[in-house]
Design a protein around this motif. Structure first.
Motif, PDB file in Angstrom:
ATOM      1  N   ASP A  95     -68.207  67.246-110.568  1.00 43.90           N
ATOM      2  CA  ASP A  95     -68.493  65.977-111.366  1.00 43.90           C
ATOM      3  C   ASP A  95     -70.049  66.624-111.739  1.00 43.90           C
ATOM      4  O   ASP A  95     -70.928  66.092-110.899  1.00 43.90           O
ATOM      5  N   GLN A  96     -70.183  66.918-112.993  1.00 43.74           N
ATOM      6  CA  GLN A  96     -71.479  67.313-113.393  1.00 43.74           C
ATOM      7  C   GLN A  96     -72.746  66.231-113.435  1.00 43.74           C
ATOM      8  O   GLN A  96     -73.755  66.269-113.068  1.00 43.74           O
ATOM      9  N   LYS A  97     -72.045  64.938-113.849  1.00 43.66           N
ATOM     10  CA  LYS A  97     -72.986  63.825-114.144  1.00 43.66           C
ATOM     11  C   LYS A  97     -73.660  63.515-112.627  1.00 43.66           C
ATOM     12  O   LYS A  97     -74.837  63.241-112.577  1.00 43.66           O
ATOM     13  N   GLN A  98     -72.593  63.235-111.733  1.00 46.32           N
ATOM     14  CA  GLN A  98     -73.151  62.919-110.414  1.00 46.32           C
ATOM     15  C   GLN A  98     -73.792  64.245-109.651  1.00 46.32           C
ATOM     16  O   GLN A  98     -74.212  63.874-108.558  1.00 46.32           O
ATOM     17  N   GLY A  99     -73.377  65.294-110.203  1.00 46.76           N
ATOM     18  CA  GLY A  99     -74.163  66.677-109.575  1.00 46.76           C
ATOM     19  C   GLY A  99     -73.364  66.685-108.132  1.00 46.76           C
ATOM     20  O   GLY A  99     -74.199  67.123-107.204  1.00 46.76           O
ATOM     21  N   ARG A 100     -72.100  66.705-108.092  1.00 51.58           N
ATOM     22  CA  ARG A 100     -71.593  66.919-106.840  1.00 51.58           C
ATOM     23  C   ARG A 100     -69.869  67.500-107.061  1.00 51.58           C
ATOM     24  O   ARG A 100     -69.494  67.456-108.257  1.00 51.58           O
ATOM     25  N   VAL A 101     -69.728  68.164-106.011  1.00 48.87           N
ATOM     26  CA  VAL A 101     -68.138  68.612-105.950  1.00 48.87           C
ATOM     27  C   VAL A 101     -67.404  67.584-104.938  1.00 48.87           C
ATOM     28  O   VAL A 101     -67.843  67.366-103.917  1.00 48.87           O
ATOM     29  N   THR A 102     -66.406  67.117-105.564  1.00 48.59           N
ATOM     30  CA  THR A 102     -65.420  66.155-104.413  1.00 48.59           C
ATOM     31  C   THR A 102     -64.071  66.734-104.341  1.00 48.59           C
ATOM     32  O   THR A 102     -63.329  67.234-105.323  1.00 48.59           O
ATOM     33  N   VAL A 103     -63.803  66.912-102.869  1.00 51.82           N
ATOM     34  CA  VAL A 103     -62.516  67.221-102.796  1.00 51.82           C
ATOM     35  C   VAL A 103     -61.730  66.101-102.199  1.00 51.82           C
ATOM     36  O   VAL A 103     -62.334  65.417-101.175  1.00 51.82           O
ATOM     37  N   THR A 104     -60.398  65.731-102.427  1.00 54.81           N
ATOM     38  CA  THR A 104     -59.611  64.824-101.876  1.00 54.81           C
ATOM     39  C   THR A 104     -58.428  64.993-101.703  1.00 54.81           C
ATOM     40  O   THR A 104     -57.711  65.766-102.232  1.00 54.81           O
ATOM     41  N   VAL A 105     -58.101  64.896-100.248  1.00 54.28           N
ATOM     42  CA  VAL A 105     -56.857  65.086 -99.610  1.00 54.28           C
ATOM     43  C   VAL A 105     -56.058  63.746 -99.452  1.00 54.28           C
ATOM     44  O   VAL A 105     -56.481  62.914 -98.657  1.00 54.28           O
ATOM     45  N   THR A 106     -54.788  63.489 -99.899  1.00 50.92           N
ATOM     46  CA  THR A 106     -54.041  62.373 -99.772  1.00 50.92           C
ATOM     47  C   THR A 106     -52.798  62.669 -99.197  1.00 50.92           C
ATOM     48  O   THR A 106     -51.918  63.700 -99.741  1.00 50.92           O
ATOM     49  N   ASP A 107     -52.449  61.855 -98.174  1.00 46.31           N
ATOM     50  CA  ASP A 107     -51.011  62.076 -97.825  1.00 46.31           C
ATOM     51  C   ASP A 107     -50.369  60.641 -97.788  1.00 46.31           C
ATOM     52  O   ASP A 107     -51.276  59.635 -98.214  1.00 46.31           O
ATOM     53  N   PHE A 108     -49.027  60.586 -97.727  1.00 44.91           N
ATOM     54  CA  PHE A 108     -48.376  59.249 -97.973  1.00 44.91           C
ATOM     55  C   PHE A 108     -47.664  58.918 -96.415  1.00 44.91           C
ATOM     56  O   PHE A 108     -46.640  58.510 -96.602  1.00 44.91           O
TER      57      PHE A 108
END
Lengths: 164, 124
Positions: free
Chosen positions: A103-116
């Motif tokens: 996310d260039q605007k927020q100046g960050r990299v985010t990793v999301t791991v989802t299970d169900f």
């Protein structure tokens, strides 16, 4: 197309509108923005090695420092390992969703791991196997864990160093 | 048997191997590759087998390990407990992929970690 590595068939998209090869049993991922990474795979330990390598390769272009890239790869692996080991206990087959966004605007990299599957709170005495969550928190400046009836989402963010 | 090697050729593009060398009453295990859910059982088996012979010292050299997941750290903690008072259990590790995560999880407080193999073998 022959794949030169183990994750090439998982549905990885480097470019929006790129290769749309649909694999049997593979969810089509139409909402992936250019430069982002998104996989949805069976929650099995053997799949995580390829995902980790794909993520590490993706992180090369993320703008993170080498140390943060190491942290991102390990923390993400631990989150995925948690899902594989705990979320689908007693069930035949679960699904794991991995998303990495710059996310260039927020100046960050985010990793999301989802299970169900089912969220298992860490035991009071984690014993010899309970190092995953503390490790994620130690490696990640900003961790958010969201358990729900539908599953669990672990979201981890690292700030991108300001460009010169 | 004075020397043996375990080689696992199949998993992943980077491979994983553990080389076991006996130097008198010291056993050195050189681990090469990535320690994750898939390879960790091999690590556990190899170290346990070395400890079962009750040598004076077991050194696990992680210098060539590029990735160490918590499952691997838990195994190292378990092996350190297995070593007990009989065997000195030491690790060789430096750098972001092995030492730092072991610091973060407290493994570095529980097990003696040395930056080089020489130091692990020679220090009291």
């Amino acid at each position: 197309m022959p794949s030169h590595n183990s994750y090439a068939t998982l549905g990885h998209r480097r470019r929006k509108g790129g290769d749309s090869g649909v694999n049997a049993g593979q969810q089509q991922l139409d909402d992936v923005q250019e430069g982002d990474l998104h996989f949805r795979v069976p929650a099995a330990a053997a799949r995580l090695t390829g995902l980790r390598h794909a993520l590490a390769e993706w992180a090369e272009q993320s703008g993170l420092s080498a140390e943060d890239r190491e942290a991102l790869t390990l923390a993400s692996y631990e989150a995925m390992a948690n899902s594989v080991e705990h979320a689908y206990e007693g069930q035949l087959q679960g699904v794991l969703d991995l998303r990495a966004v710059r996310d260039q605007k927020q100046g960050r990299v985010t990793v999301t791991v989802t299970d169900f599957g089912q969220w298992k709170p860490p035991p009071i005495d984690p014993g010899s196997r309970g190092r995953g969550l503390p490790l994620i928190r130690g490696l990640t400046p900003d961790t958010e864990i969201t358990p729900s009836d539908q599953g669990t989402t672990v979201s981890m963010s690292w700030p991108i160093a300001a460009e010169d | 048997m004075s020397s043996e090697a375990f080689r696992e050729d199949s998993p992943g593009p980077r491979g994983f191997s553990i080389d076991v060398e006996n130097h008198g009453e010291t056993v050195v295990l050189s681990v090469v590759g990535e320690v994750d859910l898939v390879t960790a059982p091999v690590l556990e088996e190899s170290i346990s087998a070395a400890l079962a012979r009750r040598p004076d010292m077991v050194v696990v050299d992680l210098s060539e390990v590029g990735f160490l997941a918590s499952v691997g750290m838990s195994i190292l903690i378990g092996c350190n407990e297995q070593a007990g008072d009989t065997t000195r259990f030491r690790l060789v590790a430096a750098g972001a992929s092995t030492f730092r995560p072991m610091e973060l999880t407290g493994v570095a407080d529980a097990i003696s970690i040395y930056p080089t193999r020489d130091q692990a073998l020679t220090e009291d």
